[in-house]
Design an enzyme around this catalytic site. Sequence first.
Site, short mmCIF file in Angstrom:
data_model
loop_
_atom_site.label_atom_id
_atom_site.label_comp_id
_atom_site.label_asym_id
_atom_site.label_seq_id
_atom_site.Cartn_x
_atom_site.Cartn_y
_atom_site.Cartn_z
N PRO A 76 0.80 -1.23 0.00
CA PRO A 76 0.00 0.00 0.00
C PRO A 76 0.83 1.28 0.00
O PRO A 76 0.41 2.28 -0.59
CB PRO A 76 -0.83 -0.13 1.28
CG PRO A 76 -0.99 -1.60 1.47
CD PRO A 76 0.33 -2.18 1.04
N TYR A 77 1.99 1.27 0.64
CA TYR A 77 2.84 2.46 0.64
C TYR A 77 3.23 2.82 -0.79
O TYR A 77 3.04 3.96 -1.25
CB TYR A 77 4.08 2.21 1.50
CG TYR A 77 5.13 3.29 1.39
CD1 TYR A 77 4.82 4.62 1.66
CD2 TYR A 77 6.44 2.98 1.02
CE1 TYR A 77 5.79 5.62 1.56
CE2 TYR A 77 7.41 3.97 0.93
CZ TYR A 77 7.08 5.28 1.20
OH TYR A 77 8.03 6.26 1.11
#
Length: 395
Positions: A198-199
């Site tokens: 997700p980062y």
Amino acid sequence: MDGVNAKRRENFTGRILVAALLATVLIIIFTTSSDFSTPNAFSRHETGVTHVLVTGGAGYIGSHAALRLLKDPYRVTIVDNLSRGNMGAVKILQKLFPEPGRLQFIYADLGDAKSVNKIFAENAFDAVIHFAAVAYVGESTLEPLRYYHNITSNTLVILEAMAAHHVKTLIYSSTCATYGEPLKMPITEQTPQMPINPYGKAKKMSEDIIIDFSKTTNMAVMILRYFNVIGSDLEGRLGEAPRAELREHGRISGACFDAARGIIPGLKVRGTDYKTADGTCIRDYIDVTDLVDAHVLALANAKPGKVGIYNVGTGKGRSVKEFVEACKKATGVDIKVEYLSRRPGDYAEVYSDPTKIRRELNWTARYTDIQESLKVAWRWQKSHMNGYGPSNATD
């Protein structure tokens, strides 16, 4: 009759004196009132001075970048909510640059669009360097929604404010995590972006939004994709001081130092079965001093209507085991190492090809000895055993 006229003249003169006195008092009131005062240096554009908004300027990289900008000198406004940053770092910058019109700090959350718009309305920014973001791969897999809000949504807020207030230059702090796990090394700017956590996904979304928006404007945009940042200010003024509760997710350098100081019993290395020479991950470690120099060059070379995208790394990969050995030598401590299973969202091998940034911005990493970078950071750690101290207050 003459006596009456004289009395009238005295009354008239007295009224004039009273009126003059009242006018003087009113002028003093108006000129000292914040509502009627001359605009301060931050609220007006000034020929020959570039006023830069540094979001996340109280954080590790942001504070080093603010220091670098102030040394040049730029005019700097730091906006930070101190969720990850340290007010102690800001206070050091304020002591180093106390002159009026050089540095101001504003406590605000970029997720609050009303506050952000107010900040832009009250300040005459020439450029924005957008650092502010949560930035731990492991944490992003546990709290994905937080990462999309904090990174992607907040970038939208910044862009909308820039558009509304005609701020035309953006330097965006991105990451090599947008590439995911490429099939071919080294990574160039043309390597396909296929983030696996997700980062990286949130950062790529932000990049896409910035690029799409720039096509409809005359913005000058520079996107810098960092590799793994280490080190600290060479003169020992600033360093890395992450929250205690974030140590588990933090950079390996922070974990090495915590182990060397006895804060934790040893270092946990996650993943020893990757397809690398020694089984541990390979990363490109970039010194923070080199990184912030790249930002200043990017700002100086930003051109209206153009988007520049650059990898910021050394071009050389080192394994985690190599890094740990360098940390042991830098600290002089035989750090205990525990080898564990892989961390979700990690990838085996990532290092950059810095050819483009060298060719176009004349930037080359100078501090490429990781043991020396760690020594510099270790000196700061030893002299700041409690980091910057309390950092959740703005006073």
